[in-house]
Design a protein around this motif. Structure first.
Motif, PDB file in Angstrom:
ATOM      1  N   VAL A 111       0.864  -1.181   0.000  1.00 14.39           N
ATOM      2  CA  VAL A 111       0.000   0.000   0.000  1.00 14.39           C
ATOM      3  C   VAL A 111       0.902   1.232   0.000  1.00 14.39           C
ATOM      4  O   VAL A 111       1.966   1.216   0.603  1.00 14.39           O
ATOM      5  N   ARG A 112       0.488   2.283  -0.717  1.00 15.41           N
ATOM      6  CA  ARG A 112       1.327   3.484  -0.783  1.00 15.41           C
ATOM      7  C   ARG A 112       0.569   4.715  -0.268  1.00 15.41           C
ATOM      8  O   ARG A 112      -0.659   4.778  -0.347  1.00 15.41           O
ATOM      9  N   LEU A 113       1.344   5.677   0.216  1.00 13.46           N
ATOM     10  CA  LEU A 113       0.749   6.902   0.736  1.00 13.46           C
ATOM     11  C   LEU A 113       1.519   8.091   0.187  1.00 13.46           C
ATOM     12  O   LEU A 113       2.744   8.142   0.271  1.00 13.46           O
ATOM     13  N   ALA A 114       0.806   9.067  -0.397  1.00 17.28           N
ATOM     14  CA  ALA A 114       1.462  10.265  -0.906  1.00 17.28           C
ATOM     15  C   ALA A 114       0.872  11.499  -0.242  1.00 17.28           C
ATOM     16  O   ALA A 114      -0.345  11.575  -0.058  1.00 17.28           O
ATOM     17  N   TYR A 115       1.739  12.451   0.126  1.00 14.65           N
ATOM     18  CA  TYR A 115       1.302  13.727   0.694  1.00 14.65           C
ATOM     19  C   TYR A 115       1.298  14.740  -0.440  1.00 14.65           C
ATOM     20  O   TYR A 115       2.328  14.977  -1.058  1.00 14.65           O
ATOM     21  N   LEU A 116       0.150  15.357  -0.704  1.00  9.43           N
ATOM     22  CA  LEU A 116       0.072  16.350  -1.771  1.00  9.43           C
ATOM     23  C   LEU A 116      -0.385  17.670  -1.160  1.00  9.43           C
ATOM     24  O   LEU A 116      -1.576  17.966  -1.107  1.00  9.43           O
ATOM     25  N   PRO A 117       0.564  18.468  -0.641  1.00  8.42           N
ATOM     26  CA  PRO A 117       0.171  19.681   0.066  1.00  8.42           C
ATOM     27  C   PRO A 117      -0.202  20.815  -0.875  1.00  8.42           C
ATOM     28  O   PRO A 117       0.424  21.004  -1.917  1.00  8.42           O
ATOM     29  N   GLY A 118      -1.241  21.553  -0.528  1.00 13.44           N
ATOM     30  CA  GLY A 118      -1.590  22.814  -1.196  1.00 13.44           C
ATOM     31  C   GLY A 118      -1.248  23.941  -0.246  1.00 13.44           C
ATOM     32  O   GLY A 118      -0.683  23.691   0.822  1.00 13.44           O
ATOM     33  N   PRO A 119      -1.608  25.186  -0.578  1.00 11.15           N
ATOM     34  CA  PRO A 119      -1.278  26.294   0.307  1.00 11.15           C
ATOM     35  C   PRO A 119      -1.932  26.162   1.684  1.00 11.15           C
ATOM     36  O   PRO A 119      -1.389  26.635   2.671  1.00 11.15           O
ATOM     37  N   SER A 120      -3.094  25.521   1.767  1.00 17.54           N
ATOM     38  CA  SER A 120      -3.781  25.515   3.052  1.00 17.54           C
ATOM     39  C   SER A 120      -4.342  24.156   3.461  1.00 17.54           C
ATOM     40  O   SER A 120      -4.774  23.996   4.588  1.00 17.54           O
ATOM     41  N   THR A 121      -4.359  23.220   2.579  1.00 13.23           N
ATOM     42  CA  THR A 121      -4.833  21.884   2.946  1.00 13.23           C
ATOM     43  C   THR A 121      -3.869  20.855   2.352  1.00 13.23           C
ATOM     44  O   THR A 121      -3.046  21.189   1.503  1.00 13.23           O
ATOM     45  N   ILE A 122      -3.982  19.630   2.819  1.00 13.07           N
ATOM     46  CA  ILE A 122      -3.131  18.563   2.281  1.00 13.07           C
ATOM     47  C   ILE A 122      -4.046  17.467   1.742  1.00 13.07           C
ATOM     48  O   ILE A 122      -5.016  17.089   2.397  1.00 13.07           O
ATOM     49  N   VAL A 138      -1.834  36.834  -1.728  1.00 15.20           N
ATOM     50  CA  VAL A 138      -2.860  35.943  -2.286  1.00 15.20           C
ATOM     51  C   VAL A 138      -2.896  34.623  -1.512  1.00 15.20           C
ATOM     52  O   VAL A 138      -3.971  34.107  -1.181  1.00 15.20           O
ATOM     53  N   VAL A 139      -1.723  34.110  -1.180  1.00 11.06           N
ATOM     54  CA  VAL A 139      -1.681  32.872  -0.388  1.00 11.06           C
ATOM     55  C   VAL A 139      -2.278  33.119   0.998  1.00 11.06           C
ATOM     56  O   VAL A 139      -2.982  32.270   1.544  1.00 11.06           O
ATOM     57  N   ASN A 140      -2.030  34.317   1.557  1.00  2.65           N
ATOM     58  CA  ASN A 140      -2.603  34.634   2.874  1.00  2.65           C
ATOM     59  C   ASN A 140      -4.128  34.641   2.841  1.00  2.65           C
ATOM     60  O   ASN A 140      -4.782  34.232   3.796  1.00  2.65           O
ATOM     61  N   LYS A 141      -4.691  35.121   1.757  1.00  3.64           N
ATOM     62  CA  LYS A 141      -6.165  35.095   1.630  1.00  3.64           C
ATOM     63  C   LYS A 141      -6.658  33.660   1.657  1.00  3.64           C
ATOM     64  O   LYS A 141      -7.600  33.315   2.356  1.00  3.64           O
ATOM     65  N   GLU A 142      -6.009  32.845   0.860  1.00  6.27           N
ATOM     66  CA  GLU A 142      -6.385  31.433   0.760  1.00  6.27           C
ATOM     67  C   GLU A 142      -6.254  30.744   2.125  1.00  6.27           C
ATOM     68  O   GLU A 142      -7.119  29.994   2.558  1.00  6.27           O
ATOM     69  N   ARG A 143      -5.130  31.039   2.809  1.00  4.76           N
ATOM     70  CA  ARG A 143      -4.914  30.384   4.105  1.00  4.76           C
ATOM     71  C   ARG A 143      -5.896  30.897   5.146  1.00  4.76           C
ATOM     72  O   ARG A 143      -6.356  30.128   5.991  1.00  4.76           O
ATOM     73  N   SER A 144      -6.219  32.196   5.096  1.00  4.00           N
ATOM     74  CA  SER A 144      -7.199  32.734   6.037  1.00  4.00           C
ATOM     75  C   SER A 144      -8.544  32.063   5.809  1.00  4.00           C
ATOM     76  O   SER A 144      -9.268  31.746   6.756  1.00  4.00           O
ATOM     77  N   GLY A 145      -8.882  31.861   4.532  1.00  5.88           N
ATOM     78  CA  GLY A 145     -10.151  31.207   4.201  1.00  5.88           C
ATOM     79  C   GLY A 145     -10.192  29.803   4.786  1.00  5.88           C
ATOM     80  O   GLY A 145     -11.173  29.406   5.425  1.00  5.88           O
ATOM     81  N   ALA A 146      -9.114  29.061   4.583  1.00  5.03           N
ATOM     82  CA  ALA A 146      -9.076  27.688   5.093  1.00  5.03           C
ATOM     83  C   ALA A 146      -9.142  27.693   6.613  1.00  5.03           C
ATOM     84  O   ALA A 146      -9.826  26.867   7.225  1.00  5.03           O
TER      85      ALA A 146
END
Ligand code: ATP
Ligand code: MG
Length: 422
Positions: A211-222, A396-404
């Motif tokens: 079984v495999r596991l991959a971490y795919l992080p975005g600016p505010s969620t994974i 722009v990333v701060n907006k996204e992170r604040s939203g999350a």
């Protein structure tokens, strides 16, 4: 079965064309249970194509190439492949007839350069291209007694896709008992990548089972992608069930959804289920969160409205934020975040009011209030509080992170309310 994807074209290397072919082919092969080892891009260059093909044939049973099949001088794929495999080019009159037909149907005369389309490496099977002049080619090549498959496809994405769907995938499936590769996606919020890995702890017993596991992080969620391979689909699914259960047991409180879920869709669904309404007063996020939350039909069931309260005048005049608090604590403060949340709740008669106020950056910070500082306020009939976050210096990333952060805060709050009731 293992595969390499070779996408060919100078335009791909210099960013003129986005390499959608590699992504699409990778997805198709994966769905068919073929292990994609590598996707390599090379220019329209004879030696480069040969080198990439040699590397591919050293470790894969299937190589899929796209691009450079056309009749112009920069299209060298066929020649490079034939030379590498030691195959002569042979003239296939039926290919030329097909090309001539295509030109006739379009009321045009066929240029002589199209003769090269009809020259194909000896022994290759022609995969007819309904949409264009360059046919696909299927070449079987023996290496140390076992067969390797080299497939040449045109670069034009819709021509390539038709050939893949109608010819290549069915052939691969019929020749080889394909395995089933099953994926599952879990969405995580409120924790960083490395902390999450620590929380999950030792997963090696699962990895040993394939079984495999991959971490795919975005600016505010994974996104966590779980993969299992099995002879039968049920077998792979069963392995994933056990793996997912173990992950949920360890990190379940951070997992907010699966598959196509987003924070806003999940939180929206929770509000609707509970019959609660929400209003937002956004300062540093400039309406970004309301915009995200209203991407779903039916969001009017739970969104009352909101306000972009950017300057102090609007915070005071419309949200009843106290001028004294603004003077003493500043606009980016716990007290103002709470007053904004309360103000918008009363203004709109929503059950819950929430707010954002922060220093979006890239400048405007002070030692006490650095760029990226964001307060998120919450207010309902019985409670009011604000939570502090420290993000980076990209607006722009701060907006996204604040939203999350706001959505995750609301999600946790709604879950807590539910467990308190039980
Ligand atoms: P044709 O018969 O049309 O000449 P070809 O095999 O020679 O086909 P190319 O000339 O390499 O294909 O590319 C044709 C078009 O397809 C170009 O517009 C190119 O940008 C696009 N294309 C080529 N490769 C890719 C790729 N990997 N992803 C997306 N688009 C691509
Ligand atoms: Mg090209």
């Amino acid at each position: 079965m293992r595969a390499h994807i070779l996408t060919i074209g100078d335009e791909l290397l210099i960013g003129q064309t986005i390499n959608t072919n590699a992504a699409w082919i990778g997805e198709q092969l994966d769905h068919a249970g073929i292990d994609v080892l590598r996707a390599v891009t090379v220019g329209d260059d004879h030696a480069g194509i040969r080198a990439a093909l040699a590397a591919a044939l050293a470790e894969a049973e299937v190589v899929i190439l796209t691009g450079g099949l056309g009749p112009t001088h920069d299209d060298v794929t066929k020649l490079a492949v034939a030379e590498h495999l030691g195959l002569e080019l042979q003239f296939h009159p039926e290919i030329l007839d097909g090309v001539r037909d295509l030109f006739e149907r379009r009321g045009r005369e066929m240029p002589a350069s199209n003769h090269t389309q009809a020259m194909v490496p000896e022994g290759s099977e022609v995969l007819p291209n309904r949409h264009g002049t360059a046919p696909g080619l299927w070449i079987e090549h023996a290496k140390n007694g076992s067969l390797q498959i080299v497939v040449l496809l045109p670069g034009v994405p819709f021509e390539m896709r038709t050939l893949m769907t109608e010819h290549v995938i069915p052939r691969l499936a019929s020749r080889h008992g394909l395995h089933n590769i099953v994926h599952r996606v879990l969405h995580v919020s409120g924790i960083g990548e490395s902390n999450l890995q620590e929380l999950l702890g030792d997963m090696s017993p699962f990895f040993e089972e394939g079984v495999r596991l991959a971490y795919l992080p975005g600016p505010s969620t994974i996104r966590l992608r779980l993969t299992a391979v099995g002879e039968a689909r049920q077998e792979a699914e069963a392995r994933l069930d056990a793996f997912e259960a173990a992950i949920r047991e360890r990190a379940g409180r951070f997992i907010f959804g699966t598959a196509d879920d987003t924070l806003e869709s999940v939180v929206g669904g929770m509000l609707r289920e509970r019959g609660r309404t929400l209003a937002l007063a956004e300062s540093c996020t400039g309406g970004h969160i309301l915009d995200r939350m209203t991407d779903f039909p039916g969001s009017s069931d739970y969104i009352k409205g909101g306000l972009v309260a950017y300057c102090n005048e609007v915070k005071i005049g419309t949200l009843q934020v106290s001028p004294e608090t603004l003077r003493s604590d500043g606009a980016v403060s716990e007290a103002v975040a709470i007053q904004m949340a309360r103000g918008v709740r009363l203004l709109t008669r929503a059950d819950i009011g929430m707010s954002t106020t922060g220093i979006a950056g890239p400048s405007g910070g002070t030692p006490e209030k650095p760029v990226g500082l964001v307060w998120i306020g919450f207010s309902d009939a019985s409670d009011a509080f604000a939570v502090k976050f420290q993000f980076g210096d990209d607006r722009v990333v701060n907006k996204e992170r604040s939203g999350a952060a706001l959505l995750n805060l609301l999600r946790k709050r709604l879950l807590e309310e539910e467990s308190a009731r039980r």
